[in-house]
Design a protein around this motif. Structure first.
Motif, PDB file in Angstrom:
ATOM      1  N   LEU A  81     -26.909 -17.353   9.885  1.00  0.00           N
ATOM      2  CA  LEU A  81     -26.210 -16.235   9.255  1.00  0.00           C
ATOM      3  C   LEU A  81     -24.874 -16.024   9.958  1.00  0.00           C
ATOM      4  CD1 LEU A  81     -29.214 -13.742   8.997  1.00  0.00           C
ATOM      5  CD2 LEU A  81     -28.345 -15.267   7.226  1.00  0.00           C
ATOM      6  N   GLN A  82     -23.823 -15.910   9.164  1.00  0.00           N
ATOM      7  CA  GLN A  82     -22.478 -15.733   9.709  1.00  0.00           C
ATOM      8  C   GLN A  82     -21.881 -14.474   9.102  1.00  0.00           C
ATOM      9  OE1 GLN A  82     -20.859 -17.864  11.982  1.00  0.00           O
ATOM     10  NE2 GLN A  82     -19.292 -16.278  12.069  1.00  0.00           N
ATOM     11  N   ALA A  83     -21.762 -13.440   9.929  1.00  0.00           N
ATOM     12  CA  ALA A  83     -21.184 -12.170   9.469  1.00  0.00           C
ATOM     13  C   ALA A  83     -19.684 -12.151   9.710  1.00  0.00           C
ATOM     14  CB  ALA A  83     -21.849 -11.006  10.188  1.00  0.00           C
ATOM     15  N   LEU A  97     -14.064  -1.043   4.493  1.00  0.00           N
ATOM     16  CA  LEU A  97     -14.145  -2.462   4.811  1.00  0.00           C
ATOM     17  C   LEU A  97     -15.218  -3.079   3.935  1.00  0.00           C
ATOM     18  CD1 LEU A  97     -14.140  -2.440   8.735  1.00  0.00           C
ATOM     19  CD2 LEU A  97     -12.309  -3.349   7.280  1.00  0.00           C
ATOM     20  N   ARG A  98     -15.130  -4.392   3.779  1.00  0.00           N
ATOM     21  CA  ARG A  98     -16.199  -5.122   3.103  1.00  0.00           C
ATOM     22  C   ARG A  98     -16.727  -6.175   4.065  1.00  0.00           C
ATOM     23  NH1 ARG A  98     -16.162  -9.344  -1.960  1.00  0.00           N
ATOM     24  NH2 ARG A  98     -18.101  -8.665  -2.958  1.00  0.00           N
ATOM     25  N   LEU A  99     -17.957  -5.981   4.509  1.00  0.00           N
ATOM     26  CA  LEU A  99     -18.598  -6.937   5.398  1.00  0.00           C
ATOM     27  C   LEU A  99     -19.312  -7.999   4.563  1.00  0.00           C
ATOM     28  CD1 LEU A  99     -20.152  -4.492   8.021  1.00  0.00           C
ATOM     29  CD2 LEU A  99     -17.803  -5.340   7.845  1.00  0.00           C
ATOM     30  N   SER A 100     -19.264  -9.212   5.032  1.00  0.00           N
ATOM     31  CA  SER A 100     -19.930 -10.320   4.356  1.00  0.00           C
ATOM     32  C   SER A 100     -20.854 -11.027   5.336  1.00  0.00           C
ATOM     33  CB  SER A 100     -18.917 -11.324   3.817  1.00  0.00           C
ATOM     34  OG  SER A 100     -18.060 -10.734   2.869  1.00  0.00           O
ATOM     35  N   CYS A 101     -21.892 -11.615   4.799  1.00  0.00           N
ATOM     36  CA  CYS A 101     -22.817 -12.406   5.612  1.00  0.00           C
ATOM     37  C   CYS A 101     -23.196 -13.640   4.802  1.00  0.00           C
ATOM     38  CB  CYS A 101     -24.043 -11.597   5.972  1.00  0.00           C
ATOM     39  SG  CYS A 101     -25.298 -12.518   6.882  1.00  0.00           S
ATOM     40  N   ALA A 102     -22.737 -14.792   5.256  1.00  0.00           N
ATOM     41  CA  ALA A 102     -23.017 -16.044   4.579  1.00  0.00           C
ATOM     42  C   ALA A 102     -24.211 -16.724   5.227  1.00  0.00           C
ATOM     43  CB  ALA A 102     -21.796 -16.950   4.649  1.00  0.00           C
TER      44      ALA A 102
END
Length: 123
Positions: free
Chosen positions: A3-5, A17-22
């Motif tokens: 997981l990469q935040a 803000l918009r946080l993403s987790c790939a």
């Protein structure tokens, strides 16, 4: 699962803000996803949860009405839109993935954790 935040940063109170987790490494769409945060000197706390299909969502009381969780299974990514930020939202935000969903997240447990992204809210 890896997981990469990302998406953290420094914002003024009231900002967004918009946080993403790939995610990568296994079938993302079979996993419940969650966001947690840990403020300096404090314990990690649950922020939000979304079921594998997106049909079930939950939030901590402290963020209800301000934060929105979503996921795009085609992109193996979960998002956390954070609005109306307050200085007390300052923390490292972690994404997590679990086979067991909200029951595990409520106990601050998860199968997989991301590395965290720092959100700093200035007053």
């Amino acid at each position: 699962v890896q997981l990469q935040a990302s998406g953290g940063g420094l914002v003024q109170a009231g900002g967004s803000l918009r946080l993403s987790c790939a995610a990568s490494g296994r079938t993302f769409s079979n996993l419940a996803m969650g966001w947690f945060r840990q403020a300096p000197g404090k314990d990690r706390e649950f922020v939000s949860y979304i079921s594998w299909g997106g049909g079930s969502i939950d939030y901590a009381d402290s963020v209800k009405g301000r934060f929105t969780i979503s996921r795009d299974n085609a992109k193996n990514t979960v998002y956390l839109q954070v609005n109306s930020l307050k200085p007390e939202d300052t923390a490292v935000y972690y994404c997590a993935a679990s086979r067991y969903g909200l029951g595990a997240f409520a106990k601050l447990e998860s199968d997989y954790w991301g590395q965290g992204t720092l959100v700093t809210v200035s007053s």
